[in-house]
Design an enzyme around this catalytic site. Structure first.
Site, mmCIF file in Angstrom:
data_model
loop_
_atom_site.group_PDB
_atom_site.id
_atom_site.type_symbol
_atom_site.label_atom_id
_atom_site.label_comp_id
_atom_site.label_asym_id
_atom_site.label_seq_id
_atom_site.Cartn_x
_atom_site.Cartn_y
_atom_site.Cartn_z
ATOM 1 N N GLY A 197 41.829 35.549 35.952
ATOM 2 C CA GLY A 197 42.085 34.810 36.967
ATOM 3 C C GLY A 197 41.115 33.386 36.735
ATOM 4 C CD GLU A 230 44.811 33.510 40.281
ATOM 5 O OE1 GLU A 230 45.901 34.061 40.238
ATOM 6 O OE2 GLU A 230 43.864 34.390 40.569
ATOM 7 C CD GLU A 278 44.216 29.899 27.287
ATOM 8 O OE1 GLU A 278 43.465 30.585 26.732
ATOM 9 O OE2 GLU A 278 45.010 30.653 28.228
ATOM 10 C CB CYS A 314 40.379 53.734 34.154
ATOM 11 S SG CYS A 314 39.115 52.396 33.876
ATOM 12 C CB CYS A 346 40.084 51.669 28.872
ATOM 13 S SG CYS A 346 39.839 52.818 30.220
#
Ligand code: ADP
Ligand code: ZN
Length: 190
Positions: A20, A23, A89, A148, A186
């Site tokens: 986000g 955003e 970015e 997860c 993960c």
């Protein structure tokens, strides 16, 4: 976010993909616009994910931005009366972006930068670490781990659906590359 200062400073919003960042950048810039502040937004030319001219979030929100090829050209585009500079970015700019952000903040501009703190290997990305060090305000935000469901802090690079290896080339001809948000546990780099 209320900033109790009226001179220049640097804010940085970092996190993995889908956390986000865009955003949040758009939200802050739109609020500055509501406050009738003079804003300008930049993004690196290479990021044309959805639009060449806008910063667009994954949820579809957008704000007009100028794509930059040469970092120093930012100076040519900023008028004397600019009060807020947005940069999306930021990891794809070269190191000079840090000097420009510092210089603008010293001149009284509010600089808001958003970008990846880590690359797909989990290593500091481009100019972001230095920018984090010199910023007044830093927000690290999380996505949702696609494996997860816990808060995700890393960007998982997948090539043909499998975790990318540390040394995999940036562009793999004929391969389908994708990214997902993952937590520390993960996140896989072989
Ligand atoms: P970023 O700039 O950090 O890549 P964006 O602001 O473009 O992120 O997009 C954030 C939006 O992406 C979220 O509001 C949500 O709608 C969507 N989204 C998609 N996948 C995820 C995920 N795994 N975790 C959180 N949000 C996600
Ligand atoms: Zn996880």
């Amino acid at each position: 976010m209320y900033r109790p200062v009226n001179h220049g400073y640097i804010e940085v919003v970092v996190g993995p993909m889908y956390s986000g960042k865009s955003e949040e950048l758009i939200r802050r810039l739109k609020r500055a616009k509501i406050a009738k502040q003079n804003i300008i937004v930049f993004k690196p030319h290479i990021d044309d994910r959805y639009s060449k001219k806008d910063v667009v979030s994954h949820s579809g929100d957008s704000i007009e931005a100028i794509p930059i090829k040469e970092t120093s050209s930012i100076y040519d585009l900023i008028d004397e009366d600019v009060q807020v500079v947005g940069i999306d970015e930021v990891q794809f700019f070269d190191e000079e972006i840090v000097d420009i952000a510092v210089d603008l903040a010293n001149k009284g501009v509010r600089v808001i930068a958003a970008g990846l703190d880590m690359d797909f290997k989990g290593e500091p990305f481009g100019p972001t670490p230095r920018l984090l060090a010199v910023a007044e305000f830093v927000d690290k935000i999380q996505a949702i781990c696609s494996v997860c469901g816990q808060p995700a802090t890393r960007s998982q690079r997948l090539i043909d659906g499998k975790p990318a290896k540390y040394d995999d080339p940036i562009i793999q001809v004929g391969a389908v590359e994708s990214y997902e948000a993952r937590c520390r546990k993960c996140h896989v780099v072989k």
